[in-house]
Design an enzyme around this catalytic site. Structure first.
Site, PDB file in Angstrom:
ATOM      1  N   ILE A 158     -47.648 -22.492  13.149  1.00 41.71           N
ATOM      2  CA  ILE A 158     -48.978 -21.862  13.099  1.00 41.71           C
ATOM      3  C   ILE A 158     -49.871 -22.614  12.108  1.00 41.71           C
ATOM      4  CG2 ILE A 158     -50.244 -19.731  12.572  1.00 41.71           C
ATOM      5  CD1 ILE A 158     -47.666 -18.205  13.494  1.00 41.71           C
ATOM      6  N   ARG A 179     -42.582 -25.917   1.732  1.00 42.97           N
ATOM      7  CA  ARG A 179     -41.282 -26.176   1.092  1.00 42.97           C
ATOM      8  C   ARG A 179     -40.872 -27.629   1.322  1.00 42.97           C
ATOM      9  NH1 ARG A 179     -37.475 -21.829   3.599  1.00 42.97           N
ATOM     10  NH2 ARG A 179     -38.960 -22.374   5.207  1.00 42.97           N
ATOM     11  N   ALA A 239     -50.195 -14.120   6.958  1.00 38.28           N
ATOM     12  CA  ALA A 239     -48.738 -14.316   6.914  1.00 38.28           C
ATOM     13  C   ALA A 239     -48.012 -12.969   6.909  1.00 38.28           C
ATOM     14  CB  ALA A 239     -48.374 -15.148   5.704  1.00 38.28           C
ATOM     15  N   ARG A 240     -47.880 -12.370   5.758  1.00 44.02           N
ATOM     16  CA  ARG A 240     -47.224 -11.074   5.611  1.00 44.02           C
ATOM     17  C   ARG A 240     -47.772 -10.401   4.371  1.00 44.02           C
ATOM     18  NH1 ARG A 240     -45.767 -10.854  10.035  1.00 44.02           N
ATOM     19  NH2 ARG A 240     -43.699 -10.571  10.911  1.00 44.02           N
ATOM     20  N   GLU A 269     -48.269  -2.037   4.371  1.00 40.85           N
ATOM     21  CA  GLU A 269     -49.033  -1.643   5.558  1.00 40.85           C
ATOM     22  C   GLU A 269     -48.221  -0.657   6.415  1.00 40.85           C
ATOM     23  OE1 GLU A 269     -49.496  -5.732   7.083  1.00 40.85           O
ATOM     24  OE2 GLU A 269     -48.308  -5.143   8.815  1.00 40.85           O
ATOM     25  N   HIS A 287     -53.382  -6.225  11.185  1.00 39.39           N
ATOM     26  CA  HIS A 287     -52.222  -7.020  11.643  1.00 39.39           C
ATOM     27  C   HIS A 287     -52.317  -7.315  13.146  1.00 39.39           C
ATOM     28  CE1 HIS A 287     -47.769  -7.995  10.583  1.00 39.39           C
ATOM     29  NE2 HIS A 287     -48.207  -8.804  11.543  1.00 39.39           N
ATOM     30  N   ILE A 288     -53.399  -8.016  13.512  1.00 41.02           N
ATOM     31  CA  ILE A 288     -53.652  -8.266  14.939  1.00 41.02           C
ATOM     32  C   ILE A 288     -53.697  -9.758  15.283  1.00 41.02           C
ATOM     33  CG2 ILE A 288     -54.857  -6.087  15.378  1.00 41.02           C
ATOM     34  CD1 ILE A 288     -57.540  -7.697  15.130  1.00 41.02           C
TER      35      ILE A 288
HETATM   36  C1  DGY Z   1     -45.288 -11.825  14.037  1.00 43.35           C
HETATM   37  O1  DGY Z   1     -44.991 -12.196  15.166  1.00 43.35           O
HETATM   38  O2  DGY Z   1     -44.546 -12.024  13.070  1.00 43.35           O
HETATM   39  C2  DGY Z   1     -46.575 -11.122  13.884  1.00 43.35           C
HETATM   40  O3  DGY Z   1     -46.887 -10.882  12.557  1.00 43.35           O
HETATM   41  C3  DGY Z   1     -46.560  -9.832  14.668  1.00 43.35           C
HETATM   42  O4  DGY Z   1     -45.716  -8.930  14.031  1.00 43.35           O
END
Ligand code: DGY
Length: 329
Positions: A158, A179, A239-240, A269, A287-288
């Protein structure tokens, strides 16, 4: 012979559940109930496989309560909801959904970057609130994308997609930190230059986070890192949650230590840190990043295909761990 029993832990496309029913005895969740860990464990007690969506935690306690469970197929590329070591030790296969969402997610990263740098959400709220009574020279003046420096932290598929969009589409200078360094050929394809993390934070006009969440990447961006960024810089997190210290970010945004942020993911979240909801210079989305119909279908189909291939004896298509053959349940 009886079919393997599968749990589909969240609502997904009904026709893909029907496809799974051709192979498995399926318990689905069409009402999309959010089960507690105990409710999930109870449902998995007699299941051979589960299709998860990224919000169900699979850990040692759950695996102990699910003695027949052989495979967890995540409908997400990220799999920080899996305790992979516990799964491997228990002989449970994990799979994820890489590749099918790369371009869609890179598109969204770029959309969020542009919305953030050009203050689109803030200006739309202003307009909807009836506050637009005259044009002025500095009204919602933001920062440029074209020709600026894009710093990408996390240069997997990505990240590379975002680098290509920035370098080839918008003439951005792309720097990255990861990394491990990309091959010379990939660096050339992405027109990206490897730099240290601090140099990236000090130099970039826009910082994009695309790292997987692990204990090591927790709070990759906190108060100290925000302090290194330019006061004109933007920060984008697709990312997260947990990669950014959201409380520290809210302070930095309120005090204009950085110009703006675009966030698609949040610590804890679907709860969002209350201070982020009150600062104007942040674009917030739920988170879309991978949410287009074709891509969400491709993700669900790949998770289903992993289950079908695994129980068909052909092995998982996109494994995230490799339990020893002798240990597989
Ligand atoms: C993923 O694929 O990791 C996206 O964040 C959807 O959860």
């Amino acid at each position: 012979m009886s079919k393997p029993r599968i749990l589909v832990a969240r609502a997904i496309f009904p026709d893909i559940v029907d496809r799974l029913r051709e192979h498995f005895d399926v318990e689905a969740n069409p009402d999309d109930v959010i089960w507690t860990p105990a409710e999930l464990a109870a449902r998995l007690a007699d299941k051979d496989g589960v299709l998860t969506t990224g919000s169900q935690r699979i850990d040692a306690a759950l695996l102990a309560a699910a003695p027949r469970l052989k495979i967890c197929a995540n409908m997400a590329v990220g799999y920080n909801n899996f305790d992979v070591d516990a799964m491997t030790a228990a002989g449970v296969q994990g799979t994820n959904t890489p590749d099918v969402l790369t371009e869609t997610t890179a598109d969204f990263g770029f959309a969020l970057l542009m919305a953030t740098a050009r203050r689109m959400a803030e200006s739309e709220h202003f307009l909807r609130a009836g506050q637009w009574t005259k044009w002025s020279y500095d009204m919602f003046a933001g920062s440029d994308i074209h020709g600026s420096t894009l710093g990408i932290i996390g240069m997997g598929r990505i990240g590379q997609g975002i680098a290509k969009r920035g370098a080839h589409g918008f003439g951005m200078k792309v720097i990255y930190h990861n990394r491990s360094r990309l091959s010379t050929a990939l660096e050339a394809e992405c027109k990206a230059t490897y730099v240290g993390k601090d140099e990236l934070l000090r130099t970039a006009d826009h910082v994009m986070l695309v790292v997987p969440y692990t204990a090591a990447s927790h709070h990759t961006i906190g108060a100290a890192e925000l302090g290194l960024m330019k006061p004109t810089a933007t920060l984008i997190n697709i990312a997260r949650g947990g990669i950014v210290d959201d409380a520290a970010l809210a302070v930095a945004l309120r005090e204009r230590r950085i110009a703006a942020a675009g966030l698609d993911v949040f610590e804890g979240e679907p709860s969002v840190h209350p201070d982020l909801l009150t600062v104007p210079n942040v674009v917030l989305t739920p988170h879309i990043a991978s949410a287009t119909v074709p891509t969400r279908r491709a993700m669900a189909n790949l998770a289903a295909d992993n289950l079908i291939a695994f129980f068909g004896g052909r092995g998982p298509l996109t494994p995230v761990n490799q339990p020893q053959a002798g240990l597989l349940r």
